[in-house]
Design a protein around this motif. Structure first.
Motif, PDB file in Angstrom:
ATOM      1  N   GLN A  57       0.837  -1.213   0.000  1.00 21.63           N
ATOM      2  CA  GLN A  57       0.000   0.000   0.000  1.00 21.63           C
ATOM      3  C   GLN A  57       0.872   1.262   0.000  1.00 21.63           C
ATOM      4  O   GLN A  57       0.588   2.223  -0.728  1.00 21.63           O
ATOM      5  CB  GLN A  57      -0.916   0.008   1.234  1.00 21.63           C
ATOM      6  CG  GLN A  57      -2.095  -0.941   1.077  1.00 21.63           C
ATOM      7  CD  GLN A  57      -2.737  -1.307   2.409  1.00 21.63           C
ATOM      8  OE1 GLN A  57      -2.225  -0.958   3.469  1.00 21.63           O
ATOM      9  NE2 GLN A  57      -3.840  -2.033   2.353  1.00 21.63           N
ATOM     10  N   GLU A  58       1.948   1.225   0.802  1.00 22.15           N
ATOM     11  CA  GLU A  58       2.838   2.397   0.862  1.00 22.15           C
ATOM     12  C   GLU A  58       3.511   2.627  -0.485  1.00 22.15           C
ATOM     13  O   GLU A  58       3.632   3.775  -0.948  1.00 22.15           O
ATOM     14  CB  GLU A  58       3.891   2.198   1.959  1.00 22.15           C
ATOM     15  CG  GLU A  58       3.315   2.451   3.350  1.00 22.15           C
ATOM     16  CD  GLU A  58       4.211   1.956   4.468  1.00 22.15           C
ATOM     17  OE1 GLU A  58       5.279   1.381   4.169  1.00 22.15           O
ATOM     18  OE2 GLU A  58       3.824   2.146   5.640  1.00 22.15           O
ATOM     19  N   ALA A  59       3.953   1.522  -1.112  1.00 28.74           N
ATOM     20  CA  ALA A  59       4.616   1.644  -2.413  1.00 28.74           C
ATOM     21  C   ALA A  59       3.652   2.213  -3.444  1.00 28.74           C
ATOM     22  O   ALA A  59       4.028   3.070  -4.258  1.00 28.74           O
ATOM     23  CB  ALA A  59       5.128   0.272  -2.861  1.00 28.74           C
ATOM     24  N   ARG A  60       2.387   1.785  -3.384  1.00 28.56           N
ATOM     25  CA  ARG A  60       1.397   2.300  -4.332  1.00 28.56           C
ATOM     26  C   ARG A  60       1.171   3.795  -4.120  1.00 28.56           C
ATOM     27  O   ARG A  60       1.126   4.575  -5.092  1.00 28.56           O
ATOM     28  CB  ARG A  60       0.075   1.550  -4.193  1.00 28.56           C
ATOM     29  CG  ARG A  60       0.043   0.292  -5.024  1.00 28.56           C
ATOM     30  CD  ARG A  60      -0.987  -0.695  -4.509  1.00 28.56           C
ATOM     31  NE  ARG A  60      -2.341  -0.170  -4.621  1.00 28.56           N
ATOM     32  CZ  ARG A  60      -3.386  -0.707  -3.979  1.00 28.56           C
ATOM     33  NH1 ARG A  60      -3.214  -1.750  -3.197  1.00 28.56           N
ATOM     34  NH2 ARG A  60      -4.576  -0.194  -4.124  1.00 28.56           N
ATOM     35  N   ILE A  63       4.082   5.717  -5.579  1.00 24.43           N
ATOM     36  CA  ILE A  63       4.036   5.793  -7.043  1.00 24.43           C
ATOM     37  C   ILE A  63       2.977   6.800  -7.488  1.00 24.43           C
ATOM     38  O   ILE A  63       3.204   7.618  -8.390  1.00 24.43           O
ATOM     39  CB  ILE A  63       3.743   4.399  -7.654  1.00 24.43           C
ATOM     40  CG1 ILE A  63       4.912   3.450  -7.380  1.00 24.43           C
ATOM     41  CG2 ILE A  63       3.521   4.505  -9.166  1.00 24.43           C
ATOM     42  CD1 ILE A  63       4.611   1.994  -7.683  1.00 24.43           C
ATOM     43  N   GLU A  64       1.822   6.768  -6.823  1.00 27.30           N
ATOM     44  CA  GLU A  64       0.744   7.703  -7.175  1.00 27.30           C
ATOM     45  C   GLU A  64       1.176   9.163  -6.988  1.00 27.30           C
ATOM     46  O   GLU A  64       0.848  10.030  -7.801  1.00 27.30           O
ATOM     47  CB  GLU A  64      -0.509   7.402  -6.330  1.00 27.30           C
ATOM     48  CG  GLU A  64      -1.314   6.224  -6.893  1.00 27.30           C
ATOM     49  CD  GLU A  64      -2.275   5.591  -5.887  1.00 27.30           C
ATOM     50  OE1 GLU A  64      -2.975   4.645  -6.284  1.00 27.30           O
ATOM     51  OE2 GLU A  64      -2.307   6.022  -4.712  1.00 27.30           O
ATOM     52  N   LYS A  65       1.970   9.386  -5.930  1.00 23.79           N
ATOM     53  CA  LYS A  65       2.502  10.743  -5.703  1.00 23.79           C
ATOM     54  C   LYS A  65       3.406  11.160  -6.851  1.00 23.79           C
ATOM     55  O   LYS A  65       3.309  12.294  -7.356  1.00 23.79           O
ATOM     56  CB  LYS A  65       3.310  10.754  -4.402  1.00 23.79           C
ATOM     57  CG  LYS A  65       2.606  11.475  -3.263  1.00 23.79           C
ATOM     58  CD  LYS A  65       3.576  11.607  -2.098  1.00 23.79           C
ATOM     59  CE  LYS A  65       2.799  11.652  -0.789  1.00 23.79           C
ATOM     60  NZ  LYS A  65       3.688  11.388   0.352  1.00 23.79           N
ATOM     61  N   GLU A 108       2.796   4.011 -14.325  1.00 21.27           N
ATOM     62  CA  GLU A 108       1.496   3.321 -14.359  1.00 21.27           C
ATOM     63  C   GLU A 108       1.681   1.806 -14.504  1.00 21.27           C
ATOM     64  O   GLU A 108       0.904   1.032 -13.938  1.00 21.27           O
ATOM     65  CB  GLU A 108       0.625   3.893 -15.485  1.00 21.27           C
ATOM     66  CG  GLU A 108      -0.082   5.161 -15.021  1.00 21.27           C
ATOM     67  CD  GLU A 108      -0.791   5.916 -16.121  1.00 21.27           C
ATOM     68  OE1 GLU A 108      -1.524   6.863 -15.792  1.00 21.27           O
ATOM     69  OE2 GLU A 108      -0.588   5.573 -17.316  1.00 21.27           O
ATOM     70  N   GLU A 109       2.719   1.470 -15.253  1.00 22.31           N
ATOM     71  CA  GLU A 109       3.060   0.039 -15.397  1.00 22.31           C
ATOM     72  C   GLU A 109       3.392  -0.556 -14.023  1.00 22.31           C
ATOM     73  O   GLU A 109       2.911  -1.616 -13.637  1.00 22.31           O
ATOM     74  CB  GLU A 109       4.275  -0.063 -16.335  1.00 22.31           C
ATOM     75  CG  GLU A 109       4.505  -1.437 -16.936  1.00 22.31           C
ATOM     76  CD  GLU A 109       3.415  -1.820 -17.941  1.00 22.31           C
ATOM     77  OE1 GLU A 109       3.066  -3.000 -17.955  1.00 22.31           O
ATOM     78  OE2 GLU A 109       2.909  -0.920 -18.668  1.00 22.31           O
TER      79      GLU A 109
END
Ligand SMILES: [Zn+2]
Length: 249
Positions: A57-60, A63-65, A108-109
């Motif tokens: 969850q943290e990694a996601r 990446i979103e940031k 996004e990949e």
């Protein structure tokens, strides 16, 4: 058979049973530690699965940031592209736009990979939680069995103590002293069967005269080597396979 010898054999049987019961009762704390270790392992697997889920969850979010940062730059460059005056400036801005686009696609990949991984993570958490629940159930059942065994062992110890008192009351005091002295030195085992001329506990060959006295079963005989009180079990007649008595060869 000498009645005292018979009592000693019975007494030894009781003492050995009592020692065994006491030893099993003494194992309870170690078994309890083993139960706790089993639960600890299962809890550890749940914690590890949850940690992996949190990391995902943290990694996601990270990446979103990053995607948001590149999207911000992208719209800034798109605005700039409207305002450029020269071809050189225009191509420089286009280059920046292409770069930001590429970065966003790559991110996004990565995000997609993380999302697929997130499904694995939640499945793993569910699996680990189910395994913990099953282990808890199994440990509860094992604990219950151990407690029931403990109650039974304690009551058999009481029963043994009662029977012991009866035997000791009937036993010759001097014979009892021999038994107690040997039992103290020999880990609670003061009586040994003599078979084929050998003490079956210390495995030393008895003198023929000693073994003969044991076979007669009329007096208390001690092993020369381990001092245990000896007795012999009369041999049952052995039948040959075809039912005929075996020839004494
Ligand atoms: Zn012996």
């Amino acid at each position: 058979m000498n009645p005292d010898l018979e009592r000693l054999i019975a007494l030894q049987r009781l003492d050995s049973a009592a020692l065994d019961a006491a030893r099993r009762l003494a194992e309870a704390p170690e078994r309890e530690r083993a139960f706790e270790a089993r639960l600890e392992t299962a809890r550890g697997q749940v914690a590890a699965a949850r940690q992996r889920q949190t990391q995902n969850q943290e990694a996601r979010r990270a990446i979103e940031k990053e995607v948001a940062v590149h999207q911000g730059r992208l719209s800034k460059f798109r605005e700039q592209s409207m305002a450029v005056k020269t071809n050189l400036e225009y191509s420089a801005v286009l280059k920046e736009i292409a770069f930001a686009d590429g970065e966003i696609k790559a991110l996004e990949e990565k995000l997609l990979e993380r999302m697929l991984d997130a499904d694995d993570c939640s499945a793993e958490v569910k699996r680990a939680e189910a395994a913990l629940a099953a282990e808890q159930k199994a440990v509860d059942a094992d604990r219950k069995t151990m407690q029931a065994d403990g109650v039974e062992l304690k009551s058999s110890l009481q029963r043994i103590e009662g029977e012991r008192v009866g035997i000791i009351a009937a036993l010759d005091k001097q014979v009892l002293r021999i038994f107690e002295r040997v039992a103290e030195r020999r880990n609670g085992v003061a009586v040994s069967e003599a078979r084929d001329g050998i003490c079956t506990i210390c495995h030393v060959r008895l003198r023929p005269q000693v073994f003969n006295n044991v076979l007669k079963s009329t007096e208390i005989v001690q092993c020369d080597s381990c001092q245990r009180i000896l007795y012999s079990v009369p041999k049952a007649p052995v039948a040959a396979p075809d039912g005929l008595p075996q020839s004494a060869t």
